[in-house]
Design an enzyme around this catalytic site. Structure first.
Site, mmCIF file in Angstrom:
data_model
loop_
_atom_site.group_PDB
_atom_site.id
_atom_site.type_symbol
_atom_site.label_atom_id
_atom_site.label_comp_id
_atom_site.label_asym_id
_atom_site.label_seq_id
_atom_site.Cartn_x
_atom_site.Cartn_y
_atom_site.Cartn_z
ATOM 1 N N ALA A 69 0.774 -1.223 0.070
ATOM 2 C CA ALA A 69 0.078 -0.090 -0.195
ATOM 3 C C ALA A 69 0.927 1.053 -0.009
ATOM 4 O O ALA A 69 2.256 1.129 0.230
ATOM 5 C CB ALA A 69 -0.936 -0.015 1.224
ATOM 6 N N CYS A 70 0.286 2.289 -0.379
ATOM 7 C CA CYS A 70 0.936 3.901 -0.454
ATOM 8 C C CYS A 70 1.528 4.079 0.828
ATOM 9 O O CYS A 70 0.784 3.597 2.001
ATOM 10 C CB CYS A 70 0.025 4.582 -1.083
ATOM 11 S SG CYS A 70 0.695 6.281 -1.069
ATOM 12 N N PRO A 71 2.684 4.504 0.977
ATOM 13 C CA PRO A 71 3.615 5.062 -0.078
ATOM 14 C C PRO A 71 4.860 3.687 -0.212
ATOM 15 O O PRO A 71 5.833 4.110 -0.766
ATOM 16 C CB PRO A 71 4.262 6.114 0.693
ATOM 17 C CG PRO A 71 4.481 5.634 2.089
ATOM 18 C CD PRO A 71 3.068 4.760 2.408
ATOM 19 N N ASP A 78 -1.676 -1.497 -6.005
ATOM 20 C CA ASP A 78 -2.049 -0.358 -5.308
ATOM 21 C C ASP A 78 -2.717 0.707 -6.399
ATOM 22 O O ASP A 78 -1.672 1.306 -7.034
ATOM 23 C CB ASP A 78 -1.172 0.219 -4.367
ATOM 24 C CG ASP A 78 -1.752 1.623 -3.894
ATOM 25 O OD1 ASP A 78 -2.920 1.771 -3.638
ATOM 26 O OD2 ASP A 78 -0.942 2.439 -3.346
ATOM 27 N N ASP A 110 1.043 8.122 -8.352
ATOM 28 C CA ASP A 110 2.072 8.403 -7.483
ATOM 29 C C ASP A 110 3.506 8.408 -8.586
ATOM 30 O O ASP A 110 4.406 9.126 -8.369
ATOM 31 C CB ASP A 110 2.179 7.464 -6.342
ATOM 32 C CG ASP A 110 1.200 7.587 -5.329
ATOM 33 O OD1 ASP A 110 0.551 8.919 -5.207
ATOM 34 O OD2 ASP A 110 1.062 6.912 -4.325
#
Length: 75
Positions: A13-15, A40, A46
């Site tokens: 998952a981010c980041p 993701d 991103d």
């Protein structure tokens, strides 16, 4: 597309996809290509923004089912 290194960021998952991408890019020489696999959905925006801000070129991006694939050339 041919790549010099493949980064498996699936399930992160981010980041974390960006963190791992940055680390992998630091190991490449200018002009080499990193192939990133992520799941993701936020990685699309991103990685596009990160590539531009870091002086790298996002050469290609594809969706293969749930897997997003990116080819980024180090600037």
């Amino acid at each position: 597309m041919k790549s010099d290194k493949v980064l498996d960021a699936k399930g992160l998952a981010c980041p974390m996809p960006i963190v791992r991408t940055k680390k992998a890019m630091n190991e490449l020489e200018s002009g080499q290509i990193l192939e990133v696999h992520a799941t993701d959905k936020g990685a699309k925006n991103d990685l596009t923004a990160w590539s531009k801000s870091g002086g790298h070129d996002l050469l290609e991006q594809t969706d293969e089912g749930d897997i997003l694939k990116f080819w980024i050339q180090k600037g």
